[in-house]
Design a protein around this motif. Structure first.
Motif, short mmCIF file in Angstrom:
data_model
loop_
_atom_site.label_atom_id
_atom_site.label_comp_id
_atom_site.label_asym_id
_atom_site.label_seq_id
_atom_site.Cartn_x
_atom_site.Cartn_y
_atom_site.Cartn_z
N LEU A 747 29.49 49.54 50.51
CA LEU A 747 30.91 49.92 49.51
C LEU A 747 31.02 49.16 48.41
N VAL A 748 31.10 49.34 47.16
CA VAL A 748 31.00 48.52 45.86
C VAL A 748 32.65 48.97 45.61
N ILE A 749 33.51 47.70 45.73
CA ILE A 749 34.83 48.01 45.35
C ILE A 749 34.93 47.27 43.75
N THR A 750 35.36 48.14 42.78
CA THR A 750 35.35 47.71 41.35
C THR A 750 37.02 47.84 40.88
N TRP A 751 37.20 47.08 39.77
CA TRP A 751 38.70 47.42 39.36
C TRP A 751 38.67 46.58 37.99
N LYS A 752 39.68 46.87 37.17
CA LYS A 752 39.81 46.23 35.73
C LYS A 752 40.86 45.07 36.10
N PRO A 753 40.42 43.96 35.96
CA PRO A 753 41.38 42.63 36.12
C PRO A 753 42.46 42.60 35.30
N LEU A 754 43.65 41.96 35.69
CA LEU A 754 44.93 41.68 34.74
C LEU A 754 44.22 40.55 33.94
N ASN A 755 44.79 40.88 32.64
CA ASN A 755 44.40 39.73 31.68
C ASN A 755 45.31 38.71 31.86
N GLY A 756 45.40 37.50 31.09
CA GLY A 756 46.16 36.05 31.34
C GLY A 756 47.66 36.56 31.16
N PHE A 757 48.02 37.50 30.01
CA PHE A 757 49.48 37.86 29.86
C PHE A 757 49.78 38.58 31.03
N GLU A 758 49.13 39.35 31.71
CA GLU A 758 49.67 40.17 32.98
C GLU A 758 49.79 39.54 34.04
N SER A 759 49.10 38.17 34.07
CA SER A 759 49.22 37.52 35.35
C SER A 759 50.65 37.02 35.84
N ASN A 760 51.27 36.71 34.85
CA ASN A 760 52.86 36.23 35.11
C ASN A 760 52.83 35.07 35.65
N GLY A 761 51.91 34.07 35.86
CA GLY A 761 52.13 32.89 36.41
C GLY A 761 50.48 32.40 36.73
N VAL A 784 40.24 37.45 46.44
CA VAL A 784 39.22 36.92 45.55
C VAL A 784 40.01 36.56 44.39
N ALA A 785 39.19 35.71 43.60
CA ALA A 785 39.91 35.40 42.24
C ALA A 785 38.68 35.33 41.33
N ASN A 786 39.07 35.54 40.04
CA ASN A 786 38.25 35.50 38.95
C ASN A 786 37.03 36.36 39.08
N VAL A 787 37.17 37.57 39.88
CA VAL A 787 36.05 38.33 39.80
C VAL A 787 36.84 39.88 39.77
N SER A 788 35.75 40.91 39.29
CA SER A 788 36.32 42.46 39.31
C SER A 788 35.58 43.24 40.06
N LYS A 789 34.86 42.71 41.38
CA LYS A 789 34.14 43.35 42.18
C LYS A 789 34.01 42.87 43.44
N TYR A 790 33.82 43.64 44.33
CA TYR A 790 33.74 43.20 45.86
C TYR A 790 32.66 44.22 46.71
N ILE A 791 31.73 43.63 47.27
CA ILE A 791 30.83 44.62 48.08
C ILE A 791 30.98 44.49 49.59
N VAL A 792 31.39 45.51 50.25
CA VAL A 792 31.50 45.82 51.51
C VAL A 792 30.20 46.26 52.16
N SER A 793 29.53 45.47 52.92
CA SER A 793 28.18 45.83 53.63
C SER A 793 28.26 46.42 55.11
N GLY A 794 27.19 47.09 55.27
CA GLY A 794 27.28 47.61 56.79
C GLY A 794 27.94 48.79 57.13
N THR A 795 28.06 49.53 56.00
CA THR A 795 28.82 50.78 56.08
C THR A 795 27.96 51.99 56.36
N PRO A 796 28.64 53.08 56.87
CA PRO A 796 27.87 54.28 57.42
C PRO A 796 27.56 54.99 55.84
#
Length: 1115
Positions: A747-761, A784-796
């Protein structure tokens, strides 16, 4: 009879009486011809108050005319001035002007005094004004030692000038050692007396070269006062100086020395008085001190200030009223005001008046025995005294004249004789001055004379007044008559106006006013006449006027000015800018009817006027040029009300460059995350210069503002100061969260990351969480940090999951994110569609049906079903060939579809497969079907060979696409005559196994048109067309040539032609006699083949107009 022309004019009535104007006996400012005897008249004299330059010769003017020419004499300080006894004094020949030569020797002061000139002849004596001669003076300043002036910051100061008294008075101004004028303002200004006033002093007023200069214009000299030194010290400096010797309570207070209500430096007290003479400029002055610097206001207590004559000078400290009169007397109040108070001063103004004329005496010309009068009326404040002189002598001691009687301001004459001629002087005087006027009484007996030049040509523009002069003289006063034309009658129409000086006026001259006019003057001593000529010209008109223009800076503008004028007049066209000459600039070019300005700048804005001049008229037309451009950038950006999440930004707009600012665009730069990249923040209307801006945490803001008008955007302003906001937890979570597997077991989970302006800190991370949607599992999470994707392995394979991604930083978590459904990876479908059925709709279309596969067997997102189909065999040729497979995909869960574009009379096979995101599943068993016959295509070719006298051979190739089994061919043909008319259509059936055919029994030398097509059981196909010609028999052709060359044949043709000519002549004669010759019109035996339907019932033949298309297709 007394003689005087009044200035008013008389309009004649419309009666039938001739147009004759009897002028008044008295003539205003009468000019007697110089060839006639007359008393002297002063024509030129020096001013009453005559200030001379002591470095130049003294010239005292006195010019006069008269007949005989007058002689001149002078008095000085009331006694006779004998110029013959002074070698430095000479009198100009033929003139009374004195020239005193002081440049070689002598001093100007020696000749100071009051001078008066007398011009005398046998008819009287005229006198000049009393001319007061004074040499100009420009004395030096007296030497004085000026101590330095030390003042406390904020105190008032007056620097005295006290210039030496010169003649005329000096012009005062203040400068420094470098001859630079000292700057003046509401705080520092020069008074009317020349002193320099400081409402309050500032440290920058410290200098050692305050110098007062006096400029004496008459001698072109400038005198300088000793420099004045001024030092301004602060309260702290003063306290430091005194600290050692004074207690704390004796120190100076900063407030007491820096803030105070106004008081007047000049004038003193609460009230003052000012006296001014009528006609002069009234100048009232109020200068106040105080801190802050006071502002001066003016009012008139018992009235309003005259709008068009009131001016404010010297930063409103001076009120000036020009051309004052008695009505300007009254109380004027000046008010000095600052935030700490106000003070006022009342100036009582009295306007006095030196004598001024109401009616000045005028020359009289009388004939012997006539009556008349001299009137001398003057006014003033106080009222002037009137006294009379005759020939320069007071009338009381002058020789008695029985025809003269004095009644106050009037002298009445009755039954005058030649000895009554004299020059009378009227003197009106009060304490402020005097008036002296000469007026002669000249007794003459003269026949009329016309002074206007003979045959004068007057040219006048149509619809304008025409003034025809007839200057005249005579004593007694002549009467005047005007005539038009050589034999015209006296003018009596009401369109004419005769002025009392003899001028004829045509108020609205028209083209028919052109002609010759005669002026006739009569009195009892005789008659005189004069002719003048009048021409009426067409007016000059601007038929194409320049038009208002708005142009952008740097562009080019053109103004057009087309002029129409009388053809006998030569116009000159010139262009003006703001009523002045065009700038001497090569960017301005004038070419015939146009003015062009290139590379327009702000200074070119203004009113441009096209002026068309002729010798008779002038017309003009103007247009305004507005130069616009994008606005100048805003300036002075300032941040106020600085809060954690908002700040107020204010700015000063730049110049709008003549196009109003419509809005401001505010942008920001984040110097932490995106240096040099500016983002849109807000927009505000063009009337607003502040904006409340909402901010995000943990951003180092810089702002800039851009102004917008209808031309475009300005350059951005300079960046504001930086404002760094505090860090906070994120306000938002990542967007575009998706869960899709790239393999069947992940299962590949992706998202649009926040930009520096939206990080608020700092420390931005993401908490990624997931669990199966249909299970009871707990959420599994990772950071996780500095990425916009995470892969979950071993799924049905292809299992739905719930997913969420939450942002966090060092301060805390963002709000709880929304759950998103995703799926683990897909695999290929496992099952093929079943029960595939084919329904042939027609010979090119088939419909396919199938049963859907079970959802679980799809193992992914159902994309649709895909049909593979191919042609496996031709029914006509019976040969098996493998045709490339074609594919049709049907989206979604559809269970049927149409196969278009099939070939008739063909065998096809197909199978169906299910499709998901991974790919295709297994194919269903092949299904075979065949299409029915269709109509064939046109034969591949058609050729006509071996033409003979009565036959043609046709050869062809079968259709390239028979689309079935050919059953026969059809040939249709028809003859074409010499006029391209089509004959009857014949039909012929030909067996399908034939590829040639001999067509017999045709007419010789005849063109035929052929239509040829093939048949299957489905019907006829498309046809080919062709044309061919049968041949001509050689013997017959030879006979035709022989007949044409036989003599008898030629004679026969000539006889036929002669009979036809005779018949035409007979017809022509009968028609001319009115009879009708019946002619039967021949109808066309053959109808237009393009509109005739074919006779065959199968309808497969095309129309004849398609021949060109079909013929080209057959080759």
């Amino acid at each position: 009879m007394q003689l005087k022309i009044m200035p008013k004019k008389k309009r004649l009535s419309a009666g039938k009486v001739p147009l004759i104007l009897f002028l008044c006996q008295m003539i205003s400012a009468l000019e007697v011809p110089l060839d006639l005897v007359q008393p002297p008249t002063i024509t030129q004299q020096s001013p009453k108050d005559y200030i001379i330059d002591p470095r130049e010769n003294i010239v005292i003017q006195c010019e006069a005319k008269g007949k005989p020419p007058p002689s001149f004499s002078w008095t000085r300080n009331g006694t006779h001035f004998d110029i013959d006894k002074d070698p430095l004094v000479t009198m100009k020949p033929g003139s009374g002007t004195l020239i005193i030569n002081i440049m070689s020797e002598g001093k100007a002061e020696t000749y100071e005094g009051v001078y008066q000139c007398t011009a005398r002849n046998e008819r009287g004596a005229a006198i000049s004004n009393n001319i007061v001669i004074r040499p100009s003076r420009s004395p030096l300043w007296t030497k004085e030692k000026l101590e330095p002036m030390i003042l406390q910051n904020g105190q008032p100061l007056v620097l005295p000038c006290r210039p030496p008294i010169g003649l005329p008075p000096a012009i005062i101004f203040w400068m420094d050692n470098s001859f630079q004028r000292l700057p003046q303002s509401e705080r520092v200004s020069q008074g009317l007396n020349g002193d320099l006033y400081f409402s309050n002093v500032l440290p920058e007023d410290t200098r050692e070269d305050y110098i007062c200069y006096a400029r004496f214009n008459h001698t072109q000299t400038i005198q300088q006062k000793q420099p004045i030194s001024v030092k301004v010290i602060s309260v702290d400096e003063l306290n430091d100086t005194l600290a050692a010797n004074l207690s704390d309570t004796e120190f100076y207070s900063a407030r007491s020395s820096r803030e105070r209500p106004p008081t007047f430096l000049t004038p003193e007290g609460n009230a003052s008085h000012k006296e001014e003479l009528r006609g002069n400029v009234l100048s009232l002055e109020c200068i106040a001190e105080g801190l802050p610097t006071p502002i001066i206001y003016w009012i008139k207590e018992d009235g309003t200030l005259p709008i068009n004559r009131t001016f404010y000078r010297n930063f409103k400290k001076t009120l000036q009223i020009t051309h004052v009169s008695e009505a300007d007397s009254g109380n004027y109040q000046c008010i000095a005001k600052n935030p700490l108070g106000a003070i006022h001063h009342t100036i009582s103004v009295t306007v006095k008046a030196a004598p001024y004329w109401i009616v000045a005496p005028q020359n009289l010309v009388l004939s012997p025995g006539e009556d008349g009068s001299l009137i001398c009326r003057a006014n003033g404040n106080p009222k002037p005294r009137i006294s009379w002189l005759t020939n320069g002598v007071p009338v009381e001691i002058a020789p008695d004249d029985p025809s003269r009687k004095i009644d106050g301001d009037t002298i009445i004459f009755s039954n005058v004789q030649e000895r009554s001629s004299a020059v009378y002087q009227c003197n009106a005087s009060n304490e402020y001055g005097y008036l002296l006027a000469n007026a002669f009484v000249n007794v003459l007996a003269e026949p009329p004379r016309i002074l206007t030049s003979a045959n004068t040509l007057y040219q006048v523009i149509a619809n304008s007044p025409a003034l025809l002069d007839c200057a005249f003289f005579g004593s007694p006063l002549p009467t005047i008559e005007w005539f038009k034309g050589a034999k015209g009658r006296a003018l009596h129409e009401d369109i004419y106006v005769l002025h009392e000086n003899g001028t004829l006026e045509i108020p609205v001259a028209q083209k028919d006013s052109t002609g010759t006019y005669t002026c006739v003057a009569r009195n009892k001593l005789g008659m005189a006449k004069n002719e003048v000529h009048l021409e009426i010209k067409d007016p000059t008109r601007i038929i194409k006027q320049p038009e208002y223009a708005i142009v952008q800076r740097g562009s080019t503008v053109s103004f057009e000015c087309k002029v129409k004028h009388d053809h006998t007049l030569i116009p000159t066209v010139m262009w003006l800018k703001d009523n002045g000459e065009l700038p001497n600039d090569e960017r301005f070019t004038v070419d015939k009817d146009h003015l062009a300005v290139t590379d327009v700048d702000d200074g070119d804005a203004g009113t441009y006027t096209c002026v068309a001049n002729t010798t008779l008229d002038k017309v003009s037309a103007s247009a305004v040029l507005s130069v616009v451009d994008v606005p100048n950038p805003p300036i002075d950006l300032e941040l106020t009300n600085q809060l954690d999440k908002s700040v107020q930004l204010s700015w000063t707009p730049g110049d709008d460059n003549n196009s109003p600012i419509t809005k401001f665009i505010i942008e920001y730069e984040d110097t932490i995350h995106e240096v040099g990249l500016w983002h849109h923040q807000a927009e505000v209307p063009g009337t607003q210069t502040t904006a409340q801006l909402m901010l995000s945490p943990y951003v180092n803001y810089s702002f800039r503002v851009t102004a917008v008008n209808n031309i475009g955007q300005s350059l951005p302003s300079k960046a504001s100061e930086q404002y760094f906001t505090k860090a906070a937890e994120p306000d938002t979570n990542p967007t575009a969260v998706e869960g899709l597997g790239s393999e069947p077991d992940n299962l590949v989970i992706t998202w649009k990351p926040l930009n520096g302006f939206e990080s608020n800190g700092p420390g931005l991370q993401y908490k990624v969480s997931w669990r199966q949607k249909d299970g009871d599992d707990e959420w599994t999470s990772v950071l996780v940090a500095n990425v916009s994707k995470y892969i979950v392995s071993g799924t049905p394979t292809f299992v739905p999951y719930l997913i969420k991604v939450q942002a966090l930083n060092n301060v805390g978590f963002a709000p709880e994110p929304a759950e998103v459904m995703g799926h683990s990876g897909e695999d290929l479908p496992m099952v093929a569609p079943g029960n595939v059925q084919v329904n042939v709709v027609n010979n090119t279309l088939a419909e396919v049906h199938w049963d859907p596969v079970p959802l679980k067997s799809i193992r992914g997102h159902l994309q649709g079903y895909r049909i593979y189909y191919w042609k496996i065999q031709s029914s006509s040729r019976r040969d098996k060939r493998h045709i490339e497979k074609k594919i049709l995909t049907f989206q979604g869960s559809k269970t049927h579809g149409m196969l278009p574009g099939l070939e008739p009379f063909s065998h096809y096979a197909l199978n169906v497969r299910v499709v998901n995101g991974k790919g295709e599943g297994p194919a269903s068993p092949d299904r075979v079907f065949h299409t029915p016959e269709g109509v064939p295509s046109a034969p591949s070719s058609l050729k006509i060979v071996n033409p003979s006298l009565d036959s043609l051979t046709l050869e062809w190739d079968p259709p390239s696409h028979p689309n079935g089994i050919l059953t026969e061919y059809t040939l249709k043909y028809q003859p074409i005559n010499s006029t391209h008319e089509l004959g009857p259509l014949l039909d012929l059936k030909i067996p399908a196994n034939k590829t040639s055919w001999i067509l017999k029994n045709l007419n010789f030398s005849t063109r035929y048109k052929f239509y040829f097509y093939a048949h299957t059981s489905a019907g006829p196909g498309s046809h080919l067309t062709e044309e061919a010609v049968t041949t001509m028999d050689a013997a017959m052709a030879s006979r035709q040539v022989d007949i044409a060359t036989q003599g008898w044949f030629i004679g026969l043709m000539c006889a036929v032609a002669l009979l036809i000519l005779i018949l035409l002549i007979v017809c022509f004669i009968r028609r001319n006699k009115g009879g009708k010759y019946p002619v039967k019109e021949k109808e066309d035996a053959h109808a237009d083949p393009e509109i005739q339907p074919m006779k065959e019932d199968d309808g497969t033949f095309g129309e004849y107009r398609l021949l060109s298309f079909v013929s080209s297709a057959s080759f």
